[in-house]
Design an enzyme around this catalytic site. Structure first.
Site, PDB file in Angstrom:
ATOM      1  N   ARG A   1      -2.741 -17.060   6.479  1.00 34.44           N
ATOM      2  CA  ARG A   1      -1.308 -16.374   5.759  1.00 34.44           C
ATOM      3  C   ARG A   1      -0.215 -17.286   6.471  1.00 34.44           C
ATOM      4  O   ARG A   1       0.835 -17.275   6.279  1.00 34.44           O
ATOM      5  CB  ARG A   1      -0.944 -15.015   6.260  1.00 34.44           C
ATOM      6  CG  ARG A   1      -1.023 -14.466   7.645  1.00 34.44           C
ATOM      7  CD  ARG A   1      -1.416 -13.081   7.730  1.00 34.44           C
ATOM      8  NE  ARG A   1      -0.299 -12.120   7.209  1.00 34.44           N
ATOM      9  CZ  ARG A   1      -0.309 -11.133   7.307  1.00 34.44           C
ATOM     10  NH1 ARG A   1      -1.222 -10.390   7.992  1.00 34.44           N
ATOM     11  NH2 ARG A   1       0.496 -10.243   6.657  1.00 34.44           N
TER      12      ARG A   1
ATOM     13  N   GLY B   1      -6.555   0.902   5.692  1.00 37.37           N
ATOM     14  CA  GLY B   1      -5.562   1.570   4.765  1.00 37.37           C
ATOM     15  C   GLY B   1      -5.150   2.797   4.843  1.00 37.37           C
ATOM     16  O   GLY B   1      -4.137   3.571   4.250  1.00 37.37           O
ATOM     17  N   ALA B   2      -5.950   3.466   5.791  1.00 39.67           N
ATOM     18  CA  ALA B   2      -5.405   5.052   6.204  1.00 39.67           C
ATOM     19  C   ALA B   2      -4.167   5.315   6.760  1.00 39.67           C
ATOM     20  O   ALA B   2      -3.344   6.142   6.362  1.00 39.67           O
ATOM     21  CB  ALA B   2      -6.783   5.735   7.139  1.00 39.67           C
ATOM     22  N   GLY B   3      -3.514   4.375   7.492  1.00 38.71           N
ATOM     23  CA  GLY B   3      -2.410   4.457   8.104  1.00 38.71           C
ATOM     24  C   GLY B   3      -1.393   4.519   7.049  1.00 38.71           C
ATOM     25  O   GLY B   3      -0.283   5.093   6.971  1.00 38.71           O
ATOM     26  N   ASP B   4      -1.440   3.684   6.177  1.00 35.87           N
ATOM     27  CA  ASP B   4      -0.728   3.324   5.196  1.00 35.87           C
ATOM     28  C   ASP B   4      -0.577   4.516   4.101  1.00 35.87           C
ATOM     29  O   ASP B   4       0.465   4.934   3.693  1.00 35.87           O
ATOM     30  CB  ASP B   4      -0.785   1.899   4.248  1.00 35.87           C
ATOM     31  CG  ASP B   4      -0.870   0.776   5.160  1.00 35.87           C
ATOM     32  OD1 ASP B   4      -0.006   0.748   6.188  1.00 35.87           O
ATOM     33  OD2 ASP B   4      -1.518  -0.037   4.979  1.00 35.87           O
TER      34      ASP B   4
ATOM     35  N   ASN C   1       0.889  -1.076  -0.049  1.00 32.42           N
ATOM     36  CA  ASN C   1       0.072   0.053  -0.086  1.00 32.42           C
ATOM     37  C   ASN C   1       1.098   1.328  -0.073  1.00 32.42           C
ATOM     38  O   ASN C   1       0.559   2.293  -0.624  1.00 32.42           O
ATOM     39  CB  ASN C   1      -0.933   0.019   1.195  1.00 32.42           C
ATOM     40  CG  ASN C   1      -1.920  -1.072   1.273  1.00 32.42           C
ATOM     41  OD1 ASN C   1      -2.412  -1.641   0.311  1.00 32.42           O
ATOM     42  ND2 ASN C   1      -2.508  -1.376   2.423  1.00 32.42           N
TER      43      ASN C   1
ATOM     44  N   ARG D   1      -0.378  -5.995  15.072  1.00 26.84           N
ATOM     45  CA  ARG D   1      -1.424  -7.093  14.570  1.00 26.84           C
ATOM     46  C   ARG D   1      -1.651  -7.800  15.824  1.00 26.84           C
ATOM     47  O   ARG D   1      -0.659  -8.865  15.734  1.00 26.84           O
ATOM     48  CB  ARG D   1      -1.307  -7.561  13.471  1.00 26.84           C
ATOM     49  CG  ARG D   1      -1.283  -6.768  12.101  1.00 26.84           C
ATOM     50  CD  ARG D   1      -2.618  -5.909  11.809  1.00 26.84           C
ATOM     51  NE  ARG D   1      -2.529  -5.158  10.669  1.00 26.84           N
ATOM     52  CZ  ARG D   1      -2.496  -3.866  10.459  1.00 26.84           C
ATOM     53  NH1 ARG D   1      -1.910  -3.267  11.961  1.00 26.84           N
ATOM     54  NH2 ARG D   1      -2.379  -3.161   9.303  1.00 26.84           N
TER      55      ARG D   1
ATOM     56  N   ASP E   1      -7.907  -0.794   0.322  1.00 27.73           N
ATOM     57  CA  ASP E   1      -6.535  -0.553   0.874  1.00 27.73           C
ATOM     58  C   ASP E   1      -6.043   0.465   0.175  1.00 27.73           C
ATOM     59  O   ASP E   1      -5.157   1.362   0.806  1.00 27.73           O
ATOM     60  CB  ASP E   1      -5.636  -1.786   1.144  1.00 27.73           C
ATOM     61  CG  ASP E   1      -6.182  -2.775   2.033  1.00 27.73           C
ATOM     62  OD1 ASP E   1      -5.155  -3.141   2.699  1.00 27.73           O
ATOM     63  OD2 ASP E   1      -7.350  -2.546   2.426  1.00 27.73           O
TER      64      ASP E   1
END
Length: 309
Positions: free
Chosen positions: A103, A248-251, A36, A166, A287
């Protein structure tokens, strides 16, 4: 050479606009904090490279194709032994997004110190950006992250760290141990208020961190962000926009800040571009899809609902 090198896991994402258990239409894309940021910085006009491993599978090819379409250079190892990670987003309520990971044991978790060291030596980036997600993936990914920041710092490359804790990947105590060993090699730290204790146990975490790093950027969503250096503290308010999806705002914020850093802008201008990029991200789903180009940056100065004819 490249302006920015970043490394970490990108997954194929599936997103539904309602609880996933109900079925129905879904949107297929990709998601990953570091990619991102890579897309955001590339859209703002910089040369960017993303390093990772994916499965030798169609999801892995989707990730490669998407990043190339966004003018992000890629250094990808395609693995026959491991798979490309998968992430699912659904929305049980407006602006409440539920995330499911698939994952564990993915290809990206097999990143090695040798791979990242070789890339840094070959590309000699101006900036290296890492997050606290990558070292949470596995012991080898943790070692790769540490090798990356050590190699970069030794070469005079500025290194930024976004804590990006996380809870589903590791405990706070494990995160604190891993992240603190990165700090001696970090130039800029991005963290939210509730992540600072992962980096230091002191009563004044920002002051303590400034003994090691040059800049501590603390984000607080709708309250804006603060940049702390030895010269003092600067605050930038959040832009007044209608929030559609905060994922995705932080990225996006980080991508704007790193772009402004590459442009050698003032600390105030770095925060302004960062908060502007973050505002763009929250106005649409996805994102990275709504991240701004350099030409877009002034659009939010217009009144909402304006038609540009």
């Amino acid at each position: 050479m490249t302006d920015l090198l970043t490394l970490g896991e990108t997954m194929v994402s599936v997103r539904t606009a309602r609880p996933m258990r109900l079925g129905g239409d879904a949107h297929l894309s990709i998601a990953g904090s570091e990619s991102n940021v890579a897309i955001g910085v590339a859209r703002l006009g910089h040369d960017v490279t993303w390093l990772s491993a994916v499965g030798n599978d169609e999801p892995g090819r989707l990730i490669q194709r998407t990043l190339r379409a966004e003018n992000v250079g890629t250094r990808i190892r395609f693995s026959d032994e491991a798979f490309t990670g998968f992430i699912a987003f659904d929305q049980p309520s407006h602006d409440i997004t539920r995330v499911s990971y698939h994952r564990r044991g993915s290809a990206a978790s097999t990143l090695t110190p040798a791979e990242v060291t070789e890339a840094i030596t070959a590309l000699s980036p101006t900036l290296l950006h890492v997050t606290g997600i990558t070292p949470a993936l596995s012991d080898t990914a943790r070692a790769a992250t540490l090798a990356a920041v050590r190699t970069a710092a030794a070469a005079g490359i500025r290194v930024s760290l976004d804590v990006n804790y996380r809870a589903r990947l590791w405990s706070r105590s494990s995160a604190a141990t891993a992240l603190r060993e990165l700090l001696p090699h970090i130039h800029t730290v991005f963290a939210s208020d509730d992540e600072l204790d992962l980096l230091t146990d002191t009563e004044d975490p920002v002051a303590d961190l400034l003994n090691t790093v040059e800049t501590v950027v603390v984000t607080a969503g709708g309250k804006g962000a603060w940049s702390h250096t030895a010269d003092g503290t600067i605050h930038s308010p959040a832009l007044p926009v209608t929030v559609v999806d905060s994922i995705g705002a932080g990225d996006a914020f980080v991508s704007g800040y790193l772009s402004a850093t590459l442009d050698n802008l003032s600390p105030e201008a770095r925060l302004t571009r960062a908060t502007t990029s973050g505002a763009f991200c929250v106005t649409a789903y996805g994102d990275w899809e709504s991240l701004p180009t350099r030409e877009d940056l002034t659009l939010l100065t217009h009144t909402q609902g304006t038609a540009l004819r």
